[in-house]
Design an enzyme around this catalytic site. Structure first.
Site, PDB file in Angstrom:
ATOM      1  CG  MET A  30      43.869  30.613  50.666  1.00  0.00           C
ATOM      2  SD  MET A  30      45.107  29.559  49.922  1.00  0.00           S
ATOM      3  CE  MET A  30      44.322  29.185  48.374  1.00  0.00           C
ATOM      4  N   GLY A  31      41.878  35.079  50.347  1.00  0.00           N
ATOM      5  CA  GLY A  31      41.657  36.352  49.666  1.00  0.00           C
ATOM      6  C   GLY A  31      41.026  36.147  48.306  1.00  0.00           C
ATOM      7  CG  HIS A  37      35.735  33.958  49.572  1.00  0.00           C
ATOM      8  ND1 HIS A  37      36.169  34.295  48.319  1.00  0.00           N
ATOM      9  CD2 HIS A  37      36.482  32.890  49.960  1.00  0.00           C
ATOM     10  CE1 HIS A  37      37.132  33.481  47.939  1.00  0.00           C
ATOM     11  NE2 HIS A  37      37.343  32.613  48.918  1.00  0.00           N
TER      12      HIS A  37
END
Ligand code: PAF
Length: 295
Positions: A30-31, A37
């Site tokens: 989701m950024g 990440h």
């Protein structure tokens, strides 16, 4: 690195990758990308020729009183970080492309989503599985990489991919932690300095359980009690759940062993944090120090 904003274009580009014989990996996010990440992007790069990172703040997985509006968004920075970590494509579709007018289908994994986070976030996992199914359908990767930090989500997605014959390998990447043990999360940014200190109790509780397990303790209930007491000693921490479950089936386990996941959700101030640890094999000699069963 390419940035693709349209579903059709992503579909076409993926077909080209496949036609060229490339193995494609997808890392759905989701950024607000952080080292957690980026470690998944690097892992994807080891498993595939082409790495696609999707960036989409998915409205359907947020409850009405949750943080959808204030969830951090910075596509330029995400694209820069993803490229540095080895991504070939950032796929950042608009919400109206993902959920066009008339959209009414959901993907629902029944049992695995009832407990733990599912019990506190009604509809959350339906939002997750629906958007992940769509991303997998558009990108059609050979492999998709998810963080172990969201252990229940990983189990739910593995179930969905197997049940729906999606033909994609689901891989879990290890949790990345700050030097003091706090699991990396985009939501850590919401914590005040005081709350940031309180938040360490999540990792402390997991470490406590893991260490006692290593010393030979096998009684899940005993360690869950100890974890609750430890977390309860922090005034600003409110437990949602503490659980000992099989990491794949999410069934509660009374007896600890390899593959058991201690998982918890704790609200610190107004920020809900989750974390988990999956137990490994006890190494020879680690039992010395004794289980309470011995005494
Ligand atoms: O883990 C996340 O960031 C999200 O739940 C996911 C898998 C990208 C779906 O929106």
């Amino acid at each position: 690195m390419e940035i693709i904003r349209s579903v059709d274009q992503m579909r076409r580009r993926s077909a080209e990758f496949r036609d060229a014989g490339s193995v494609v990996a997808l890392v759905p996010t989701m950024g607000a990308l952080h080292e957690g990440h980026l470690s998944l992007v690097r892992l994807a790069g080891e498993l595939a020729d082409v790495v696609v990172v999707s960036v989409f703040v998915n409205p359907t997985q947020f409850g009405p009183s949750e943080d959808f509006e204030r969830y951090p968004r910075d596509l330029d920075e995400d694209a820069r970080l993803a490229a540095d970590a080895g991504a070939d494509v950032v796929f950042a579709p608009e919400a109206r492309e993902v959920y066009p007018a008339g959209f009414e289908t959901v993907v629902h994994v029944q049992k695995l989503t009832r407990k733990m986070c599912g019990a506190f976030r009604p509809g959350h996992f339906e939002g997750v599985t629906t958007v992940v199914a769509k991303l997998l359908n558009v990108v059609r990767p050979n492999v998709a990489v998810f963080g172990q930090k969201d252990g229940q989500q990983a189990a739910v997605i593995e179930r969905m991919a197997a049940d729906l014959d999606m033909g994609v390998e689901i891989v879990r990447g290890p949790t990345v932690r700050e030097p003091d043990g706090l699991a990396m999360s985009s939501r850590n940014a919401y914590l005040s300095p005081e709350e940031r200190k309180d938040a360490l109790v999540l990792h402390e509780a997991l470490e406590y359980a893991e260490q006692l397990y290593r010393c030979g303790e096998s009684d899940a209930a005993l360690l869950l009690d100890g974890m609750r007491t430890l977390i309860g000693s922090v005034k600003g921490a409110e437990i949602q759940y503490v659980a000992a479950v099989d990491a794949k089936t999410l069934e509660d386990v009374p007896e600890l062993g390899p593959g058991v996941m201690f998982a918890l959700a704790v609200v610190i101030g107004k920020t809900r944090l989750i974390d988990n640890v999956v137990l490994g094999e006890r190494k020879r000699g680690e039992e010395a120090g004794g289980s309470h069963d011995d005494g």
